[in-house]
Design a protein around this motif. Structure first.
Motif, PDB file in Angstrom:
ATOM      1  N   SER A 266       9.124  12.685  -4.484  1.00 34.12           N
ATOM      2  CA  SER A 266       9.642  11.393  -3.776  1.00 34.12           C
ATOM      3  C   SER A 266       8.644  10.602  -3.877  1.00 34.12           C
ATOM      4  O   SER A 266       7.507  10.765  -4.055  1.00 34.12           O
ATOM      5  CB  SER A 266      10.192  11.961  -2.366  1.00 34.12           C
ATOM      6  OG  SER A 266       8.888  12.089  -1.549  1.00 34.12           O
ATOM      7  N   ILE A 267       9.196   9.089  -3.628  1.00 31.89           N
ATOM      8  CA  ILE A 267       8.356   8.040  -3.663  1.00 31.89           C
ATOM      9  C   ILE A 267       7.216   8.188  -2.468  1.00 31.89           C
ATOM     10  O   ILE A 267       6.225   7.954  -2.804  1.00 31.89           O
ATOM     11  CB  ILE A 267       9.422   6.817  -3.559  1.00 31.89           C
ATOM     12  CG1 ILE A 267      10.085   6.641  -4.856  1.00 31.89           C
ATOM     13  CG2 ILE A 267       8.270   5.593  -3.141  1.00 31.89           C
ATOM     14  CD1 ILE A 267      11.216   5.257  -4.549  1.00 31.89           C
ATOM     15  N   ALA A 268       7.790   8.503  -1.509  1.00 27.23           N
ATOM     16  CA  ALA A 268       6.793   8.804  -0.272  1.00 27.23           C
ATOM     17  C   ALA A 268       5.667   9.614  -0.608  1.00 27.23           C
ATOM     18  O   ALA A 268       4.497   9.432  -0.552  1.00 27.23           O
ATOM     19  CB  ALA A 268       7.441   9.178   1.022  1.00 27.23           C
ATOM     20  N   ASN A 269       6.215  10.895  -1.055  1.00 25.90           N
ATOM     21  CA  ASN A 269       5.230  11.960  -1.760  1.00 25.90           C
ATOM     22  C   ASN A 269       4.082  11.366  -2.826  1.00 25.90           C
ATOM     23  O   ASN A 269       2.939  11.725  -2.833  1.00 25.90           O
ATOM     24  CB  ASN A 269       5.552  13.057  -1.977  1.00 25.90           C
ATOM     25  CG  ASN A 269       5.887  13.762  -0.442  1.00 25.90           C
ATOM     26  OD1 ASN A 269       5.519  13.637   0.457  1.00 25.90           O
ATOM     27  ND2 ASN A 269       7.033  14.961  -0.638  1.00 25.90           N
ATOM     28  N   CYS A 270       4.785  10.726  -3.816  1.00 29.35           N
ATOM     29  CA  CYS A 270       3.961  10.125  -4.886  1.00 29.35           C
ATOM     30  C   CYS A 270       2.914   9.119  -4.274  1.00 29.35           C
ATOM     31  O   CYS A 270       1.855   9.457  -4.824  1.00 29.35           O
ATOM     32  CB  CYS A 270       4.723   9.430  -5.982  1.00 29.35           C
ATOM     33  SG  CYS A 270       5.866  10.688  -6.953  1.00 29.35           S
ATOM     34  N   ILE A 271       3.261   8.437  -3.505  1.00 31.79           N
ATOM     35  CA  ILE A 271       2.314   7.402  -2.924  1.00 31.79           C
ATOM     36  C   ILE A 271       1.249   8.153  -2.173  1.00 31.79           C
ATOM     37  O   ILE A 271      -0.085   7.899  -2.150  1.00 31.79           O
ATOM     38  CB  ILE A 271       3.132   6.314  -2.045  1.00 31.79           C
ATOM     39  CG1 ILE A 271       3.879   5.485  -3.037  1.00 31.79           C
ATOM     40  CG2 ILE A 271       2.026   5.618  -1.208  1.00 31.79           C
ATOM     41  CD1 ILE A 271       4.767   4.376  -2.267  1.00 31.79           C
ATOM     42  N   GLU A 272       1.604   9.102  -1.182  1.00 26.57           N
ATOM     43  CA  GLU A 272       0.683   9.876  -0.663  1.00 26.57           C
ATOM     44  C   GLU A 272      -0.274  10.503  -1.768  1.00 26.57           C
ATOM     45  O   GLU A 272      -1.705  10.733  -1.324  1.00 26.57           O
ATOM     46  CB  GLU A 272       1.363  10.831   0.281  1.00 26.57           C
ATOM     47  CG  GLU A 272       0.493  11.765   1.209  1.00 26.57           C
ATOM     48  CD  GLU A 272       0.178  11.037   2.351  1.00 26.57           C
ATOM     49  OE1 GLU A 272      -1.075  11.514   2.834  1.00 26.57           O
ATOM     50  OE2 GLU A 272       0.930  10.269   2.939  1.00 26.57           O
ATOM     51  N   ALA A 273       0.371  11.256  -2.635  1.00 29.27           N
ATOM     52  CA  ALA A 273      -0.593  11.790  -3.664  1.00 29.27           C
ATOM     53  C   ALA A 273      -1.506  11.235  -4.384  1.00 29.27           C
ATOM     54  O   ALA A 273      -2.773  11.338  -4.623  1.00 29.27           O
ATOM     55  CB  ALA A 273       0.392  12.777  -4.474  1.00 29.27           C
TER      56      ALA A 273
ATOM     57  N   ALA B 218      -5.387  -1.514  -3.562  1.00 26.18           N
ATOM     58  CA  ALA B 218      -4.057  -1.444  -3.919  1.00 26.18           C
ATOM     59  C   ALA B 218      -3.403  -0.271  -3.333  1.00 26.18           C
ATOM     60  O   ALA B 218      -2.257  -0.121  -3.005  1.00 26.18           O
ATOM     61  CB  ALA B 218      -3.725  -1.892  -5.385  1.00 26.18           C
ATOM     62  N   LEU B 219      -4.047   0.913  -3.722  1.00 23.68           N
ATOM     63  CA  LEU B 219      -3.531   2.388  -3.372  1.00 23.68           C
ATOM     64  C   LEU B 219      -3.376   2.347  -1.709  1.00 23.68           C
ATOM     65  O   LEU B 219      -2.492   2.950  -1.071  1.00 23.68           O
ATOM     66  CB  LEU B 219      -4.439   3.280  -3.727  1.00 23.68           C
ATOM     67  CG  LEU B 219      -4.617   3.574  -5.426  1.00 23.68           C
ATOM     68  CD1 LEU B 219      -5.675   4.867  -5.558  1.00 23.68           C
ATOM     69  CD2 LEU B 219      -3.160   4.404  -5.388  1.00 23.68           C
ATOM     70  N   ASN B 220      -4.772   1.954  -1.047  1.00 22.89           N
ATOM     71  CA  ASN B 220      -4.689   2.403   0.379  1.00 22.89           C
ATOM     72  C   ASN B 220      -3.601   1.114   1.050  1.00 22.89           C
ATOM     73  O   ASN B 220      -3.057   1.676   2.146  1.00 22.89           O
ATOM     74  CB  ASN B 220      -5.901   1.882   1.019  1.00 22.89           C
ATOM     75  CG  ASN B 220      -6.238   2.607   2.227  1.00 22.89           C
ATOM     76  OD1 ASN B 220      -6.088   3.902   2.508  1.00 22.89           O
ATOM     77  ND2 ASN B 220      -6.959   1.867   3.238  1.00 22.89           N
ATOM     78  N   ASP B 221      -3.511   0.218   0.803  1.00 22.77           N
ATOM     79  CA  ASP B 221      -2.361  -0.936   1.428  1.00 22.77           C
ATOM     80  C   ASP B 221      -1.271  -0.324   1.173  1.00 22.77           C
ATOM     81  O   ASP B 221      -0.205  -0.344   2.190  1.00 22.77           O
ATOM     82  CB  ASP B 221      -2.784  -2.251   0.757  1.00 22.77           C
ATOM     83  CG  ASP B 221      -3.891  -2.854   1.247  1.00 22.77           C
ATOM     84  OD1 ASP B 221      -4.759  -2.214   2.269  1.00 22.77           O
ATOM     85  OD2 ASP B 221      -4.313  -4.073   0.732  1.00 22.77           O
ATOM     86  N   THR B 222      -0.745   0.022   0.046  1.00 24.23           N
ATOM     87  CA  THR B 222       0.558   0.760  -0.449  1.00 24.23           C
ATOM     88  C   THR B 222       0.805   1.818   0.583  1.00 24.23           C
ATOM     89  O   THR B 222       1.984   2.075   1.063  1.00 24.23           O
ATOM     90  CB  THR B 222       0.690   1.176  -1.845  1.00 24.23           C
ATOM     91  OG1 THR B 222       0.268   0.162  -2.706  1.00 24.23           O
ATOM     92  CG2 THR B 222       1.899   1.770  -2.204  1.00 24.23           C
ATOM     93  N   TRP B 223      -0.035   2.971   0.717  1.00 25.11           N
ATOM     94  CA  TRP B 223      -0.033   3.965   1.756  1.00 25.11           C
ATOM     95  C   TRP B 223       0.360   3.596   2.963  1.00 25.11           C
ATOM     96  O   TRP B 223       1.169   3.963   3.696  1.00 25.11           O
ATOM     97  CB  TRP B 223      -1.243   4.889   1.380  1.00 25.11           C
ATOM     98  CG  TRP B 223      -1.310   5.819   2.298  1.00 25.11           C
ATOM     99  CD1 TRP B 223      -0.499   6.988   2.445  1.00 25.11           C
ATOM    100  CD2 TRP B 223      -2.100   6.067   3.709  1.00 25.11           C
ATOM    101  NE1 TRP B 223      -0.956   8.040   3.257  1.00 25.11           N
ATOM    102  CE2 TRP B 223      -1.762   7.423   4.093  1.00 25.11           C
ATOM    103  CE3 TRP B 223      -3.007   5.322   4.341  1.00 25.11           C
ATOM    104  CZ2 TRP B 223      -2.450   7.795   5.351  1.00 25.11           C
ATOM    105  CZ3 TRP B 223      -3.525   5.667   5.253  1.00 25.11           C
ATOM    106  CH2 TRP B 223      -3.249   7.226   5.820  1.00 25.11           C
ATOM    107  N   ARG B 224      -0.526   2.482   3.641  1.00 22.37           N
ATOM    108  CA  ARG B 224      -0.473   2.192   4.953  1.00 22.37           C
ATOM    109  C   ARG B 224       0.866   1.416   5.169  1.00 22.37           C
ATOM    110  O   ARG B 224       1.697   1.927   6.127  1.00 22.37           O
ATOM    111  CB  ARG B 224      -1.741   1.063   5.437  1.00 22.37           C
ATOM    112  CG  ARG B 224      -2.774   1.943   5.434  1.00 22.37           C
ATOM    113  CD  ARG B 224      -3.992   0.903   6.121  1.00 22.37           C
ATOM    114  NE  ARG B 224      -4.278  -0.275   5.392  1.00 22.37           N
ATOM    115  CZ  ARG B 224      -3.611  -1.612   5.694  1.00 22.37           C
ATOM    116  NH1 ARG B 224      -2.825  -1.552   6.513  1.00 22.37           N
ATOM    117  NH2 ARG B 224      -3.867  -2.591   4.813  1.00 22.37           N
ATOM    118  N   GLU B 225       1.366   0.609   4.241  1.00 20.98           N
ATOM    119  CA  GLU B 225       2.693   0.139   4.259  1.00 20.98           C
ATOM    120  C   GLU B 225       3.734   0.901   3.953  1.00 20.98           C
ATOM    121  O   GLU B 225       5.008   0.796   4.922  1.00 20.98           O
ATOM    122  CB  GLU B 225       2.913  -1.136   3.304  1.00 20.98           C
ATOM    123  CG  GLU B 225       1.891  -2.424   3.481  1.00 20.98           C
ATOM    124  CD  GLU B 225       1.747  -3.369   2.123  1.00 20.98           C
ATOM    125  OE1 GLU B 225       2.901  -3.701   1.752  1.00 20.98           O
ATOM    126  OE2 GLU B 225       0.790  -4.166   2.395  1.00 20.98           O
TER     127      GLU B 225
END
Length: 317
Positions: free
Chosen positions: A88-95, A114-121
């Motif tokens: 899922s999009i959420a799990n891909c961002i988490e991974a 870019a990675l960390n801000d995406t994860w927080r948002e």
């Protein structure tokens, strides 16, 4: 470079690209679902947009384990947020963020932000992301964040082993996505279902999903034709998301990795060379005559084989 570092960089690239690809597919499915009734499409047929999207994302088997019927609401939730769906999009961002955190010192500041801000948002957006009035904006945001990460990597990362493994993950994931998208629409590109308004709309949707509609018009200067759509996405080097373009870059990156690792070559280079040779020597009329679905299935299987070979030689030690 340690294999565990290379593995994290490789999968960070793959997961970020996968999140963006899923968002692209969902945007097109939403558009086609809205057009389906007016175009006379059968909403319960096997080529229903939501079913095609599951196939293109490689997510149908897992979905079927938890859902009896394919509905827009269920597919959207499964592909966007469902924790049971590892892709899922959420799990891909988490991974992607987890892999990036494991190799934080190998990343530039821009890449990590870019990675960390995406994860927080993502954590803030998740509760309402799939609501009908918020979903289009959420999908735009996912695509933009994938572009941001790729741009940060391209603009700020040293061209060393780290860059090679990140880029390898992105390109292999992109090639796999293009092949699966084509396969999910093969009936609209060849065979008895390749004529009429519904098929024409599906060709448009397919090109939009890889941001290639304007590219088609620029290169061909004619109305959409299924053979030309397939040719563009398989054999035109000019298109960054075509199979031949993605695999050319995979092959170059693998040669770079071999050089950077003291000449360690093996099955990855052999398989990548065979894939590229198959693409270079192919002719779209012959592929369509023999069967696009069978050709693409073989291509997807070879992509998987290449991924396993990369792991065996470079990432599993």
């Amino acid at each position: 470079m340690l294999s565990r570092t290379a593995d994290s960089l490789y999968w960070m690239g793959r997961y970020t690209e996968r999140a963006g690809n899923i968002a692209r597919g969902m945007q097109v499915a939403l558009r086609m679902a809205g057009l389906g009734e007016s175009l006379g499409a059968d909403p319960d047929g096997p080529e229903d947009e939501w079913h095609s999207l599951l196939v293109a994302a490689g997510a149908e088997p897992g979905f079927r384990e938890h859902h009896q019927a394919v509905t827009g609401e269920a597919v959207i939730r499964w592909l966007a947020l469902d924790p049971r769906n590892g892709a899922s999009i959420a799990n891909c961002i988490e991974a992607a963020r987890g892999n990036g955190r494991a190799v934080r010192t190998a990343l530039t500041v821009d890449m990590w932000e870019a990675l960390n801000d995406t994860w927080r948002e993502m954590r803030l957006l998740a509760p309402t992301a799939t609501e009908p009035d918020r979903l289009p904006g959420f999908l735009d945001w996912v695509r933009a964040r994938a572009h941001l990460f790729n741009g940060a990597a391209a603009d700020t990362m040293l061209r060393d082993e780290g860059w090679l493994f990140v880029h390898l993950g992105v390109m292999l994931e992109r090639a796999d996505n293009t092949a699966r998208l084509l396969d999910s629409k093969h009936r609209a590109l060849s065979g008895p279902d390749s004529e009429g308004a519904v098929a024409y709309a599906q060709w448009q949707a397919l090109l939009r999903s890889v941001s290639a509609l304007r590219s088609f018009q620029w290169l061909y200067h004619t109305r959409l034709r299924p053979d030309l759509v397939a040719e563009l996405l398989v054999m035109r080097q000019e298109l960054p998301r075509s199979l031949i373009s993605c695999h050319a870059r995979v092959q170059r990156v693998l040669e770079g990795i071999a050089t950077a690792t003291g000449g360690r070559r093996g099955d990855p280079q052999r398989i990548a060379g065979e894939i590229q040779d198959r693409l270079t020597r192919g002719h779209m009329p012959d592929i369509l005559a023999e069967g696009l679905h069978d050709w693409l299935t073989a291509q997807i299987d070879r992509n998987i084989e290449l991924g396993h070979a990369i792991h065996a030689l470079y990432l599993d030690r």
